[in-house]
Scaffold this active site. Structure first.
Site, PDB file in Angstrom:
ATOM      1  N   SER A 180     -15.206  -3.136  45.368  1.00  0.00           N
ATOM      2  CA  SER A 180     -15.895  -1.905  45.775  1.00  0.00           C
ATOM      3  C   SER A 180     -17.369  -2.193  46.041  1.00  0.00           C
ATOM      4  O   SER A 180     -17.887  -3.258  45.682  1.00  0.00           O
ATOM      5  CB  SER A 180     -15.780  -0.863  44.657  1.00  0.00           C
ATOM      6  OG  SER A 180     -16.621  -1.247  43.587  1.00  0.00           O
ATOM      7  N   LYS A 181     -18.007  -1.214  46.647  1.00  0.00           N
ATOM      8  CA  LYS A 181     -19.436  -1.331  46.933  1.00  0.00           C
ATOM      9  C   LYS A 181     -20.220  -1.547  45.637  1.00  0.00           C
ATOM     10  O   LYS A 181     -21.194  -2.281  45.605  1.00  0.00           O
ATOM     11  CB  LYS A 181     -19.888  -0.056  47.639  1.00  0.00           C
ATOM     12  CG  LYS A 181     -21.385  -0.014  47.869  1.00  0.00           C
ATOM     13  CD  LYS A 181     -21.769   1.097  48.800  1.00  0.00           C
ATOM     14  CE  LYS A 181     -23.077   1.766  48.432  1.00  0.00           C
ATOM     15  NZ  LYS A 181     -24.124   0.892  47.977  1.00  0.00           N
ATOM     16  N   ARG A 182     -19.749  -0.912  44.568  1.00  0.00           N
ATOM     17  CA  ARG A 182     -20.434  -1.038  43.289  1.00  0.00           C
ATOM     18  C   ARG A 182     -20.456  -2.491  42.799  1.00  0.00           C
ATOM     19  O   ARG A 182     -21.441  -2.967  42.253  1.00  0.00           O
ATOM     20  CB  ARG A 182     -19.814  -0.115  42.247  1.00  0.00           C
ATOM     21  CG  ARG A 182     -20.882   0.497  41.374  1.00  0.00           C
ATOM     22  CD  ARG A 182     -20.422   1.681  40.530  1.00  0.00           C
ATOM     23  NE  ARG A 182     -19.462   2.559  41.164  1.00  0.00           N
ATOM     24  CZ  ARG A 182     -18.268   2.833  40.634  1.00  0.00           C
ATOM     25  NH1 ARG A 182     -17.877   2.280  39.512  1.00  0.00           N
ATOM     26  NH2 ARG A 182     -17.473   3.688  41.236  1.00  0.00           N
TER      27      ARG A 182
END
Ligand code: GLU
Length: 506
Positions: free
Chosen positions: A263-265
């Protein structure tokens, strides 16, 4: 084996930037199309108006241009199967939606959002989940319950409705996926998905099937997250009496730990991009991109290609042409592909080494221009060749080569302590005199002259060379000394020696 009439599509929804998983999906479609002399299509799936994000479509098109993934038919290029933006195809879908009602494969439903929310929370309270399905549809607010005539009357009176797919009650669907092999699903486990809304907009499922059919898509190659939709899609083809394309569901890209979807996180936390190019959302918030972080487009593509596919050999470095040649869907893995940010850097480093010095120098010149650093009369390609072994990115090259561009004004304290002994100023003064008299300042010649002097005077080679390096570089690092001075030239070399003699304090 070559497959005829291959037509594949990448079908993004413009809901934000493109995750690298999406780029990999597009890449596999592209490789497959090129391998079989087929057609690669870009279709924008924007039927969900609530999720539309300004700028996303432009972002997607620009990102593919950077990566070198080309489309044969697209909103930009057009083609014989257009338009290629679903919102511009709106008129096409309602006629097909009606056909499904006529053939008994879909029904009108009037349940309001409030009613459905109520059913959901009631079910939740009993630790159950509410699904609109063959098991309960007869008791809900729809034409299966109240009859088609009554339903049509309500529609004629302007009541808001949706069309739902009438999932067969109890059937085992046996499907084939190129990556996963046989996939079996019991229809009793599926819900009756919404296909069409009275606003005139189809949902993803209906528009996707109709367009894949009308655009004569031969192979649907997409991410694993769409595998749960395959039964509905297969049933829709059957309901329309159309041949279904072949399906290939690609494995997920996993976090560096291997647990869960990348994910972007994860990228924010560990400092690597999950988007091909930088994305600035409508609120002005920036997300990193591979392009802006200094990745070469071909290294980025090479890295992505090997996340979920391999050629069955030890080869890791592939040009786009080689990927096209080697690619097959049969060699796509079933299990998720763990993303490794260090490996991504490794790929870039390989391209750094293998790209021509002239090419890297051109990129490096842009960086120097941006920094406002003058490189007049300096042979950038030669400098690049001396330091690129130590760089993963063109951005790193300056850190490895700044001393070609600026005369040191400070000297690394640790190196001074270790390498600048009492006799250093005298040795450097002698060295300066030796170099002053050298006419041919080529690396080979200065090396011969200086070494001959060291030997004749029986000086300690290491000691002289270390002090020399500190004087010229300002630190204890850098490529071959005589290469450095041949590039900065005689005047600058003599100046730096004098500066060192005058300024280095032990
Ligand atoms: N619009 C879907 C997406 O956003 C396409 C899925 C498919 O390829 O069928 O990924």
């Amino acid at each position: 084996m070559s497959i005829n009439n291959v037509r594949v599509r990448f079908a993004p929804s413009p809901t934000g930037p493109l995750h690298i998983g999406g780029v990999r999906t597009a890449l596999y479609n592209y490789l497959f199309a090129r391998k079989h002399g087929g057609t690669m299509i870009l279709r924008v799936e924007d039927t969900d108006e609530t999720r539309f994000v300004e700028g996303a479509q432009e972002y997607i098109i620009d990102a593919f241009k950077w990566c070198g993934i080309e489309f044969d038919e697209s909103p930009e290029k057009g083609g014989n199967y257009g338009p290629y933006i679903q919102s511009q195809r709106k008129d096409i879908y309602s006629e097909y939606a009606e056909k499904l009602v006529e053939s008994g494969n879909a029904y009108y439903a009037f349940d309001t959002a409030e009613e459905l929310t109520k059913f959901r929370s009631e079910a939740e309270a009993n630790k159950e989940t509410f699904t609109y399905s063959s098991a309960n549809r007869k008791s809900l607010n729809n034409s299966e319950n109240i009859g088609i005539e009554a339903a049509k009357e309500r529609i004629a009176n302007g009541e808001v409705y949706v069309l739902r797919f009438k999932t067969p009650e109890n059937e085992e669907l046996v499907m084939h996926d190129i990556v996963r092999g046989e996939v079996r699903v019991q229809t009793s486990t599926l819900d009756d998905k919404v296909l069409f809304k009275s606003s005139g907009m189809p949902t993803y499922h209906l528009a996707n099937i109709i367009d894949d059919h009308l655009m004569e898509i031969s192979h649907v190659i997409r991410g694993e997250e769409w595998l749960p939709s395959m039964p509905l899609h297969i049933m829709l083809y059957r309901a329309f009496g159309w041949n279904a394309p072949e399906f290939a569901h690609l494995p997920l890209l996993l976090k560096p730990t291997g647990n869960g979807k990348l994910s972007k996180r994860d990228g924010d936390k560990l400092g690597f991009p999950v988007f091909p190019t930088q994305w600035i959302n409508p609120e002005g918030e920036k997300s990193m991109g591979y392009r802006e972080e200094g990745y070469f487009a071909d290294a980025f593509i090479n890295m992505l290609a090997l996340l979920g596919w391999n050629a069955g050999t030890e080869q890791e470095i592939f040009s786009m042409e080689e990927l096209i040649e080697a690619f097959s869907l049969e060699r796509v893995n079933k299990s998720g592909a763990r993303f490794d940010p260090e490996k991504a850097k490794w790929f870039n480093h390989q391209y750094m080494i293998n790209n021509s010095d002239e090419f890297i120098a051109e990129e490096f010149a842009k960086i120097l221009d941006n920094k406002g650093i003058s490189y007049k009369n300096l042979p950038l390609a030669k400098i690049v060749s001396l330091v690129k072994d130590r760089a993963n990115f063109t951005n790193d090259i300056y850190d490895q080569s700044y001393f070609f561009f600026e005369t040191p004004t400070e000297y690394d304290a640790k190196t001074v302590k270790k390498r600048w002994k009492e006799d250093a100023p005298i040795m450097m003064a002698d060295l300066k005199t030796i170099l002053q008299n050298v006419q041919d300042f080529s690396s080979e010649n200065t090396e011969t002259v200086v070494k001959a002097w060291i030997e004749a005077k029986e000086l300690p080679m290491g000691k002289v060379m270390n002090a020399f390096r500190l004087s010229i570089v300002g630190a204890g690092k850098g490529p071959h000394m005589f290469d450095i001075i041949s590039i900065i030239g005689k005047d600058e070399t003599l100046l730096r020696l004098q500066n060192a003699i005058d300024n280095i304090k032990r």
